[in-house]
Design an enzyme around this catalytic site. Structure first.
Site, PDB file in Angstrom:
ATOM      1  N   GLU A 198       0.842  -1.192   0.000  1.00 11.77           N
ATOM      2  CA  GLU A 198       0.000   0.000   0.000  1.00 11.77           C
ATOM      3  C   GLU A 198       0.881   1.247   0.000  1.00 11.77           C
ATOM      4  O   GLU A 198       1.868   1.325   0.718  1.00 11.77           O
ATOM      5  CB  GLU A 198      -0.914   0.007   1.218  1.00 11.77           C
ATOM      6  CG  GLU A 198      -1.921   1.145   1.196  1.00 11.77           C
ATOM      7  CD  GLU A 198      -2.907   1.109   2.350  1.00 11.77           C
ATOM      8  OE1 GLU A 198      -3.885   1.880   2.308  1.00 11.77           O
ATOM      9  OE2 GLU A 198      -2.689   0.324   3.294  1.00 11.77           O
ATOM     10  N   GLU A 382       6.714 -14.627  16.368  1.00 13.70           N
ATOM     11  CA  GLU A 382       8.059 -15.003  16.793  1.00 13.70           C
ATOM     12  C   GLU A 382       8.547 -14.050  17.881  1.00 13.70           C
ATOM     13  O   GLU A 382       8.362 -12.836  17.794  1.00 13.70           O
ATOM     14  CB  GLU A 382       9.033 -14.971  15.611  1.00 13.70           C
ATOM     15  CG  GLU A 382      10.429 -15.474  15.972  1.00 13.70           C
ATOM     16  CD  GLU A 382      11.356 -15.581  14.776  1.00 13.70           C
ATOM     17  OE1 GLU A 382      12.459 -16.116  14.937  1.00 13.70           O
ATOM     18  OE2 GLU A 382      10.970 -15.126  13.679  1.00 13.70           O
TER      19      GLU A 382
END
Length: 483
Positions: A198, A382
């Site tokens: 975007e 993570e």
């Protein structure tokens, strides 16, 4: 953003839940808050993708890690501030200093994961960009997955039209140009693997010399409020803005990793800029009305570092069968987002006490510096200890292996000697053990004469496999080690 219609933007329920900082204050220790540090995307050919981001978005390769025996390499790119310095890194060479920079950075990276061979495989069909699925319509409809997940990354620019013209001149393709569709003034470029990027406008004139900055990662979520609670409570993120589009029944949440000091500085800068804008408005138009009240939090488009944008389609939270696609089973593409933390053991223990589920805990396997939690939508998150060094794990494994092998050889020699003098009450025949242990011990590199460790060989996870390994190229006698 999703394919949304214009609506009035509102700020509600904004705030921060800095649990790690509060724990540090109580203990008297200095602990940095978790930091949003990476978004992982799988790519077909890094020799195409890495230059694409360097050339078109001025990103810099700050580190890479190659795992020869698992057949993949990961590349980390950061959009740096003008004049920012990091250790030298190229597609051919990286270093432990680069790894240290990666694990202590204040910025955020795009992690590109390359599974070796895809670049030359004529049957490789490419990766899923996150925006096709059974819950989509028109050209984006597909039989799989049942529901979309990852949406896009984004860059903010001063002038969307000008930025897109430059990208188009450079050969970049577009999903949507600024003057197309219902939402004018923003665009979606396509990277070489079809991921959406975007192109958004910054708030006002920030006066930054950099042409663009990495500004967001968008994920679709099943339950917006529950997802916000997860990221604010467990990872210390600040909810900057919630935008509700009641007519189209969806909401957007923008969260950022900001320390209390960063929040204070952002509030000061925002106040200074507003004061300047009001002064200019009064001098040009005495009848101008004053701006609405402000909570002091920065707008997502005023930040240099990216925000996490959560897109929630109302009602999915009540659908027991609804599940966003996490990108780690077919069709694959997006992999995970990641956060740096100071105390990974403590962070994970607190999260698990609160009911957070884990794919990998810090103590699982031989990799003690990382963990993978599940957010409420099933996305992999993570967690990377800021002190972690995967190069160091290789040396530790070699050291432990050498010690164990020599101990085994000595024991086998002792058993053999006992048998030679007539002691026969051993449950096993030691002769084969002697030969095996002696060969094993002699094969382990002696201290001071081990081969130089390649700076890019690190035993870490890939595709759900968390078994640490040594490079089969450098240590052909060992292959793979399991926990």
């Amino acid at each position: 953003m999703d394919d949304a219609r214009p609506a009035k933007m509102q700020k509600v329920d904004a705030g921060v839940a800095p649990a790690p900082a509060e724990d540090a204050a109580r203990s008297g220790a200095t602990v940095q808050m978790p930091r949003f540090q990476q978004t992982m995307l799988r790519v077909k050919d890094p020799k195409v993708s890495v230059p694409f981001y360097e050339r078109n978005f001025e990103m810099k390769l700050v580190h890479w890690m190659k795992f020869s025996n698992w057949g993949f390499t990961v590349y980390f790119l950061e959009r740096q501030r003008e004049g920012q310095i990091s250790p030298p890194c190229s597609m051919e060479q990286t270093s432990v200093e680069c790894e240290h920079y990666l694990h202590s950075m204040e910025g955020t990276t795009v992690e590109l994961t390359h599974n070796h061979g895809t670049e030359a495989d004529p049957n490789f069909k490419g990766y899923w960009n996150g925006n096709t699925g059974k819950d989509a319509s028109g050209d984006l409809f597909a039989e799989t997955p049942a529901a979309r997940g990852f949406g896009h990354i984004a860059f903010n620019v001063d002038d969307v039209d000008d930025a897109c013209a430059k990208l188009e001149k450079s050969g970049v393709s577009f999903q949507k140009k600024p003057n197309e569709g219902r939402m004018k003034g923003l665009a979606f470029a396509l990277d070489p693997d079809g991921y959406w990027i975007e192109i958004c406008s910054r708030t006002g004139k920030l006066g930054w010399p950099e042409h663009q900055n990495l500004s967001q990662t968008m994920l679709r979520v099943k339950d917006g409020p529950r997802s916000v609670e997860f990221y604010t409570t467990h990872l210390g993120m600040t909810l900057l803005r919630r935008s509700d589009f009641e007519k189209w029944k969806f909401s957007l949440f923008f969260l950022a990793s900001l320390s209390p000091e960063e929040l204070r500085l952002a509030a000061d800068e925002r106040a200074r800029r507003r004061t300047s804008q009001k002064s200019r408005a009064r001098s040009s138009s005495p009848s101008s009305s004053s701006s609405s009240s402000d909570d002091g939090l920065p707008s997502p488009s005023e930040l240099w570092n990216p925000v996490l944008e959560l897109t929630w389609n109302h009602g999915t939270e009540h659908d027991a069968d609804f599940q966003v696609h996490d990108g780690n089973s077919e069709p694959r593409g997006f992999g995970n987002i990641g956060f740096l933390v100071d105390d990974i053991e403590g962070t994970c223990a607190r999260m698990e006490t609160d009911g957070v589920q884990f794919k990998k805990r810090p103590a699982d396997g031989n990799m003690r510096g990382i963990a993978f939690a599940y957010d409420p939508n099933g996305y992999w998150v993570e967690l990377i200890d800021r002190k972690a060094s995967f190069a160091g794990v290789v040396r530790q494994l070699l050291s432990a292996l050498e010690k164990s092998a020599r101990s085994l050889a000595m024991s086998a020699d002792f058993f053999h000697a006992q048998r030679e003098i007539g002691v026969n009450n051993f449950p096993v025949e030691p002769s084969s053990l002697v030969l095996a242990a002696r060969g094993w011990a002699s094969a382990v590199p002696k201290s001071g004469s081990r081969p130089t460790l390649s700076s890019q060989e690190y035993p870490v996870q890939e595709e759900g496999n968390f078994l640490p390994t040594l490079s089969c190229q450098e240590y052909p006698m060992w292959g793979k080690f399991s926990a």
